[in-house]
Design a protein around this motif. Structure first.
Motif, PDB file in Angstrom:
ATOM      1  N   PHE A  40       0.793  -1.222   0.000  1.00 24.46           N
ATOM      2  CA  PHE A  40       0.000   0.000   0.000  1.00 24.46           C
ATOM      3  C   PHE A  40       0.825   1.270   0.000  1.00 24.46           C
ATOM      4  O   PHE A  40       0.311   2.346  -0.236  1.00 24.46           O
ATOM      5  CB  PHE A  40      -0.942   0.003   1.209  1.00 24.46           C
ATOM      6  CG  PHE A  40      -1.893  -1.150   1.159  1.00 24.46           C
ATOM      7  CD1 PHE A  40      -3.082  -1.041   0.470  1.00 24.46           C
ATOM      8  CD2 PHE A  40      -1.574  -2.355   1.750  1.00 24.46           C
ATOM      9  CE1 PHE A  40      -3.948  -2.116   0.386  1.00 24.46           C
ATOM     10  CE2 PHE A  40      -2.437  -3.435   1.676  1.00 24.46           C
ATOM     11  CZ  PHE A  40      -3.629  -3.319   0.990  1.00 24.46           C
TER      12      PHE A  40
ATOM     13  N   LYS B  41       4.446   6.597   6.809  1.00 22.84           N
ATOM     14  CA  LYS B  41       3.966   5.705   5.751  1.00 22.84           C
ATOM     15  C   LYS B  41       3.329   6.581   4.684  1.00 22.84           C
ATOM     16  O   LYS B  41       2.356   7.281   4.949  1.00 22.84           O
ATOM     17  CB  LYS B  41       2.954   4.718   6.345  1.00 22.84           C
ATOM     18  CG  LYS B  41       2.372   3.720   5.357  1.00 22.84           C
ATOM     19  CD  LYS B  41       1.694   2.578   6.128  1.00 22.84           C
ATOM     20  CE  LYS B  41       0.849   1.691   5.258  1.00 22.84           C
ATOM     21  NZ  LYS B  41       0.215   0.618   6.046  1.00 22.84           N
TER      22      LYS B  41
ATOM     23  N   ASP C 108      -0.081  -2.071  10.607  1.00 22.37           N
ATOM     24  CA  ASP C 108      -0.774  -2.170   9.318  1.00 22.37           C
ATOM     25  C   ASP C 108      -2.257  -2.539   9.455  1.00 22.37           C
ATOM     26  O   ASP C 108      -2.663  -3.674   9.189  1.00 22.37           O
ATOM     27  CB  ASP C 108      -0.055  -3.171   8.397  1.00 22.37           C
ATOM     28  CG  ASP C 108      -0.516  -3.018   6.951  1.00 22.37           C
ATOM     29  OD1 ASP C 108      -1.459  -2.234   6.720  1.00 22.37           O
ATOM     30  OD2 ASP C 108       0.063  -3.666   6.073  1.00 22.37           O
TER      31      ASP C 108
HETATM   32 MG    MG Z   1      -1.327  -2.753   4.647  1.00 20.48          MG
END
Ligand code: MG
Ligand code: ADP
Ligand code: MG
Length: 347
Positions: free
Chosen positions: A48, A64, A184
């Motif tokens: 992602f 992220k 996550d």
């Molecule tokens: Mg992920």
């Protein structure tokens, strides 16, 4: 135990925490953090986005940066952190989320605490070996994080129950001190017993195929039943337990080199058909090493693991049971370790 960085972020002087967000960080502070962070070094990459080590006011943070096609994943992960009570030692600590940009350009970021040891996958592949004590501690802490996610907390602030839906060693991070935190939450779904709703209603096939439970592979999982989703998390958790046991040094035997579950049968990114043939038709599970059965502690972990990867989802242990089992093992191991040390001292 709070690290100084978290302290300074959660209680900036003169700011009121009126947003009601589960993280306790008002949106305006989050935006400020996102603007002030500088990205220093790429540390990880998932499906992602890319994760960077960044710096915010002289402290390390993880940033992220989501791929522009993955807005849904960013929105889901951000909203879980912002709307739910998510502060737990064994869940990755959230600091800020932001979306910025104009015209055709947007950047979506999620800022969290940075853990230099990286994912459990990286840690197991790179660290020399684990003692039995380290192994139990890592697994117990990961189970605490998972049990926290799975449990609904009523009250204000409370949290809905969450199913993670992508449990694997790459989505668990190792904190300094040898404990894990679950990371996550991009595919996580919430469930509230008040309205009985699963939000969002998840597709069957989503996550990492290597870790798919048999009922996902043969399409028998009922995605409208929240318990079924947590049972699939428990199957994946059992594979993580196996990966961790590989690196455990037991008396009179060497640990086995690290490998991913099913690596001897399944290449990178295996197909659902292949995994279905292995896990459902051939009823294969990762091999239990004989030397794991030579210690009562590791045998107990093996028994717990095999109960969690059973074909029949309803027969698997829940995360609360696994947490309790590992807590008992951790306590008893520490007691025996202290007694052993005392006995050595007495000699
Ligand atoms: Mg992920
Ligand atoms: P994706 O949703 O793209 O899979 P993840 O959140 O799983 O992204 O992060 C990808 C990788 O980045 C992880 O497997 C890990 O190696 C690294 N990583 C993620 N968050 C952190 C963090 N807070 N500290 C250190 N490394 C991290
Ligand atoms: Mg990931």
């Amino acid at each position: 135990q709070q690290e100084p960085m978290t302290q300074s972020l959660y209680s900036p002087p003169g700011l009121e925490f009126s947003s009601g967000s589960g993280s306790g960080v008002p949106k305006i502070v989050q935006r400020t953090i996102a603007k002030e962070v500088c990205h220093l070094q790429a540390v990880g990459r998932g499906r992602f986005g890319e994760v960077w080590r960044g710096e915010w006011r002289h402290e390390d943070v993880a940033v992220k940066v989501f791929y522009s096609t993955e807005e849904a994943s960013w929105a889901r992960e951000s909203s879980i952190y912002e709307q739910c009570l998510m502060r737990h030692e064994n869940v990755l600590a959230f600091l800020a989320s932001d979306i910025c940009g104009t015209g055709g350009w947007t950047q979506m970021v999620l800022i969290t605490e940075y853990h230099p040891l990286g994912s459990l996958h990286d840690f197991l592949s790179q660290q020399p070996v684990l003692t039995l004590g380290n192994t139990i501690r890592l697994l117990f802490s990961a189970a605490k994080g998972l049990a926290f996610l799975h449990t609904e907390i009523c009250g204000s602030p409370g949290k809905p129950a969450l199913a993670h839906r992508d449990i694997k060693s790459r989505n668990i991070l190792v904190k300094t001190g040898g404990v894990c935190c679950i990371a996550d939450l991009g595919l996580a779904v919430r469930y509230s017993s008040i309205n009985g709703m699963i939000d969002p209603s998840p597709p069957l096939v989503q996550g990492t195929k290597r870790y798919f439970a048999p009922e996902i592979l043969d399409s028998s999982l009922d995605t409208r039943c929240f318990e079924s989703l947590t049972q699939a998390d428990m199957y994946a958790f059992a594979l993580v337990v196996w990966e961790t046991l590989l690196r455990c040094r037991l008396p009179d035997s060497d640990p086995v080199p690290y490998r991913l579950p099913f690596s001897e049968h399944a290449p990178n990114d295996p197909s659902v058909e292949l995994m279905q043939s292995l896990v459902c038709e051939q009823a294969l599970r990762p091999t239990v090493c004989q030397h794991w059965l030579t210690s009562s502690y590791s045998s107990a972990v093996v028994e717990m693991m095999t109960e969690c990867w059973q074909h029949r989802a309803s027969a698997r242990l829940t995360s609360l049971r696994v947490k309790k089992c590992l807590r008992d093992l951790d306590e008893s191991f520490r007691r025996s370790d202290v007694q052993g040390a005392e006995a050595d001292g007495n000699c």
